[in-house]
Design a protein around this motif. Structure first.
Motif, PDB file in Angstrom:
ATOM      1  N   GLY A 106      -2.953   8.891  10.029  1.00 28.99           N
ATOM      2  CA  GLY A 106      -3.907   7.793  10.134  1.00 28.99           C
ATOM      3  C   GLY A 106      -3.565   6.578   9.300  1.00 28.99           C
ATOM      4  O   GLY A 106      -3.525   5.450   9.795  1.00 28.99           O
ATOM      5  N   MET A 107      -3.298   6.774   8.006  1.00 25.39           N
ATOM      6  CA  MET A 107      -3.065   5.633   7.133  1.00 25.39           C
ATOM      7  C   MET A 107      -1.728   4.958   7.414  1.00 25.39           C
ATOM      8  O   MET A 107      -1.601   3.734   7.303  1.00 25.39           O
ATOM      9  N   ASN A 108      -0.714   5.720   7.789  1.00 21.57           N
ATOM     10  CA  ASN A 108       0.573   5.112   8.124  1.00 21.57           C
ATOM     11  C   ASN A 108       0.473   4.292   9.406  1.00 21.57           C
ATOM     12  O   ASN A 108       1.027   3.189   9.494  1.00 21.57           O
ATOM     13  N   ILE A 109      -0.248   4.790  10.376  1.00 26.74           N
ATOM     14  CA  ILE A 109      -0.450   4.042  11.624  1.00 26.74           C
ATOM     15  C   ILE A 109      -1.256   2.778  11.349  1.00 26.74           C
ATOM     16  O   ILE A 109      -0.947   1.698  11.863  1.00 26.74           O
ATOM     17  N   THR A 113       0.844  -1.175   0.000  1.00 29.00           N
ATOM     18  CA  THR A 113       0.000   0.000   0.000  1.00 29.00           C
ATOM     19  C   THR A 113       0.883   1.230   0.000  1.00 29.00           C
ATOM     20  O   THR A 113       1.974   1.225   0.592  1.00 29.00           O
ATOM     21  N   LEU A 114       0.450   2.264  -0.708  1.00 24.20           N
ATOM     22  CA  LEU A 114       1.156   3.536  -0.748  1.00 24.20           C
ATOM     23  C   LEU A 114       0.340   4.551   0.042  1.00 24.20           C
ATOM     24  O   LEU A 114      -0.819   4.815  -0.293  1.00 24.20           O
ATOM     25  N   THR A 115       0.929   5.075   1.098  1.00 21.99           N
ATOM     26  CA  THR A 115       0.212   5.991   1.985  1.00 21.99           C
ATOM     27  C   THR A 115       0.786   7.391   1.892  1.00 21.99           C
ATOM     28  O   THR A 115       1.996   7.565   1.692  1.00 21.99           O
ATOM     29  N   ARG A 116      -0.067   8.374   2.042  1.00 20.24           N
ATOM     30  CA  ARG A 116       0.394   9.766   2.050  1.00 20.24           C
ATOM     31  C   ARG A 116       1.393   9.943   3.201  1.00 20.24           C
ATOM     32  O   ARG A 116       1.081   9.680   4.352  1.00 20.24           O
ATOM     33  N   ASP A 121       4.514  13.138  -1.315  1.00 19.21           N
ATOM     34  CA  ASP A 121       5.323  11.943  -1.133  1.00 19.21           C
ATOM     35  C   ASP A 121       4.419  10.801  -0.671  1.00 19.21           C
ATOM     36  O   ASP A 121       3.466  11.015   0.090  1.00 19.21           O
ATOM     37  N   MET A 122       4.753   9.582  -1.107  1.00 21.21           N
ATOM     38  CA  MET A 122       3.981   8.409  -0.718  1.00 21.21           C
ATOM     39  C   MET A 122       4.911   7.373  -0.098  1.00 21.21           C
ATOM     40  O   MET A 122       5.946   7.029  -0.679  1.00 21.21           O
ATOM     41  N   ASN A 123       4.551   6.882   1.075  1.00 21.76           N
ATOM     42  CA  ASN A 123       5.319   5.840   1.745  1.00 21.76           C
ATOM     43  C   ASN A 123       4.924   4.465   1.213  1.00 21.76           C
ATOM     44  O   ASN A 123       3.756   4.201   0.941  1.00 21.76           O
ATOM     45  N   ILE A 124       5.915   3.577   1.106  1.00 23.77           N
ATOM     46  CA  ILE A 124       5.683   2.204   0.659  1.00 23.77           C
ATOM     47  C   ILE A 124       5.601   1.300   1.885  1.00 23.77           C
ATOM     48  O   ILE A 124       6.518   1.265   2.701  1.00 23.77           O
ATOM     49  N   ASN A 127       5.213  11.693  -5.661  1.00 21.51           N
ATOM     50  CA  ASN A 127       4.830  10.561  -6.499  1.00 21.51           C
ATOM     51  C   ASN A 127       3.587  10.807  -7.333  1.00 21.51           C
ATOM     52  O   ASN A 127       3.505  10.378  -8.477  1.00 21.51           O
ATOM     53  N   CYS A 128       2.605  11.476  -6.755  1.00 19.08           N
ATOM     54  CA  CYS A 128       1.349  11.674  -7.473  1.00 19.08           C
ATOM     55  C   CYS A 128       0.609  12.869  -6.888  1.00 19.08           C
ATOM     56  O   CYS A 128       0.962  13.389  -5.828  1.00 19.08           O
ATOM     57  N   VAL A 129      -0.420  13.288  -7.604  1.00 17.56           N
ATOM     58  CA  VAL A 129      -1.262  14.397  -7.147  1.00 17.56           C
ATOM     59  C   VAL A 129      -2.366  13.824  -6.276  1.00 17.56           C
ATOM     60  O   VAL A 129      -3.161  12.994  -6.726  1.00 17.56           O
ATOM     61  N   ILE A 130      -2.411  14.249  -5.030  1.00 20.98           N
ATOM     62  CA  ILE A 130      -3.422  13.740  -4.098  1.00 20.98           C
ATOM     63  C   ILE A 130      -3.701  14.779  -3.030  1.00 20.98           C
ATOM     64  O   ILE A 130      -2.798  15.493  -2.586  1.00 20.98           O
ATOM     65  N   PHE A 131      -4.928  14.885  -2.664  1.00 21.89           N
ATOM     66  CA  PHE A 131      -5.433  15.779  -1.627  1.00 21.89           C
ATOM     67  C   PHE A 131      -5.292  17.250  -2.022  1.00 21.89           C
ATOM     68  O   PHE A 131      -6.274  17.925  -2.266  1.00 21.89           O
ATOM     69  N   SER A 132      -4.043  17.758  -2.086  1.00 21.67           N
ATOM     70  CA  SER A 132      -3.896  19.180  -2.400  1.00 21.67           C
ATOM     71  C   SER A 132      -2.886  19.452  -3.510  1.00 21.67           C
ATOM     72  O   SER A 132      -2.777  20.575  -3.994  1.00 21.67           O
ATOM     73  N   GLY A 133      -2.118  18.445  -3.895  1.00 21.50           N
ATOM     74  CA  GLY A 133      -1.094  18.626  -4.921  1.00 21.50           C
ATOM     75  C   GLY A 133      -0.150  17.440  -4.904  1.00 21.50           C
ATOM     76  O   GLY A 133      -0.476  16.376  -4.379  1.00 21.50           O
ATOM     77  N   PHE A 134       1.038  17.581  -5.485  1.00 22.17           N
ATOM     78  CA  PHE A 134       2.017  16.498  -5.450  1.00 22.17           C
ATOM     79  C   PHE A 134       2.411  16.193  -4.012  1.00 22.17           C
ATOM     80  O   PHE A 134       2.705  17.103  -3.226  1.00 22.17           O
TER      81      PHE A 134
END
Length: 283
Positions: free
Chosen positions: A242-245, A234-237, A270-273, A261-268
């Motif tokens: 919340g999602m990392n925990i 899973t790739l988390t913001r 980082d996404m954790n693997i 990595n991608c545009v999400i929530f407000s703009g580009f």
């Protein structure tokens, strides 16, 4: 997260031109033509004003990719039928290569790993119902994603797109309460690779903090194992506690960070693997 972009295949090679997120993702390549592919991708990126190239690489090929200007940002364990994918990225602008919140992201990882030993919640709270998502849910799901994410890497606010993903190996689980869908998550399976991405996690703001996502993850994991899919990620913001925990508590292992990595929530962002394997993996 898959995108409604242009997937291209040539002589067993496969890459995805993802214009909304200004990137190209290479899923398969011919080792004998690696440098040729690299040159072509650079030309294609310049033509379409793309700023990041991502290669799901085999470990033996890292020296060549590094020589060509790629750097390893992380690993997705078991991605290729149990073989690890080395996430090699080449940034075409300094801005795309620069993370805007490194300290915050590192702090969130530290907090998440501290909570990894806490037992995950498998039980749905009283008054909530968990079930598989079906095509008839597409309108309600689109409404949920539209509310939770002002910006998202894929058009999850479009019911037609959601129905399309359901027909193309993406499996949804939803939680209902008060007569409506209040939380959802999906598993995007890549049958050719035998792995799946746990993605599209969303909870209505009015129902946040009630422990809904962890039971959703458990349900999807059981479904995947029954299908013979044993390698999950899973790739988390990186800026989302919340999602990392949740990933840490669910037994996922942190394996790196994809910068802008991608545009999400407000703009580009980082996404954790995070990865979880039910069978052995190898390099």
């Amino acid at each position: 997260m898959s995108t409604p972009d242009q997937a291209r295949q040539m002589d067993g090679q496969q890459w995805i031109v993802d214009e909304p997120n200004q990137r190209i993702r290479v899923l398969r390549y011919d080792r004998a033509r690696l440098r040729e592919l690299h040159d072509y991708l650079g030309e294609l990126a310049e033509e379409k004003c793309l700023t990041k190239l991502i290669v799901y690489a085999k470990k033996a090929d890292l020296p060549v990719w590094e020589e060509l200007g790629y750097r390893r940002e992380g690993v997705i364990d078991g991605f290729f039928q149990g073989e690890n994918a080395q996430m090699m990225s080449r940034f075409l602008t300094d801005e795309r290569a620069s993370s805007s919140a490194v300290e915050l992201a590192d702090e969130i990882i530290h907090i998440s790993l501290q909570k990894a030993e806490a037992p995950a919640n498998q039980t749905m709270p009283v008054g909530y119902r968990l079930r598989d998502g079906v095509e008839a849910d597409a309108e309600a799901l689109a409404q949920l994603y539209r509310m939770v994410f002002p910006v998202y890497p894929t058009p999850m606010d479009d019911p037609a797109y959601i129905r399309k993903t359901m027909r193309e190996h993406t499996h949804y689980c939803v939680v209902e309460a008060d007569g409506k869908i209040v939380s959802a998550a999906s598993a995007e399976v890549t049958p050719a690779f035998g792995s799946a991405e746990m993605t599209d996690c969303a909870t209505h703001p009015d129902y946040a903090g009630r422990g809904l996502l962890q039971p959703l993850f458990f349900a999807l994991e059981e479904k995947l194992q029954a299908m013979g899919i044993y390698y999950l990620y899973t790739l988390t913001r990186a800026q989302s506690h919340g999602m990392n925990i949740t990933a840490a508590k669910m037994g996922y292992t942190y394996r790196g960070r994809l910068i802008n990595n991608c545009v999400i929530f407000s703009g580009f962002e980082d996404m954790n693997i995070w990865v979880k394997s039910f069978r052995p993996t190898w390099e």
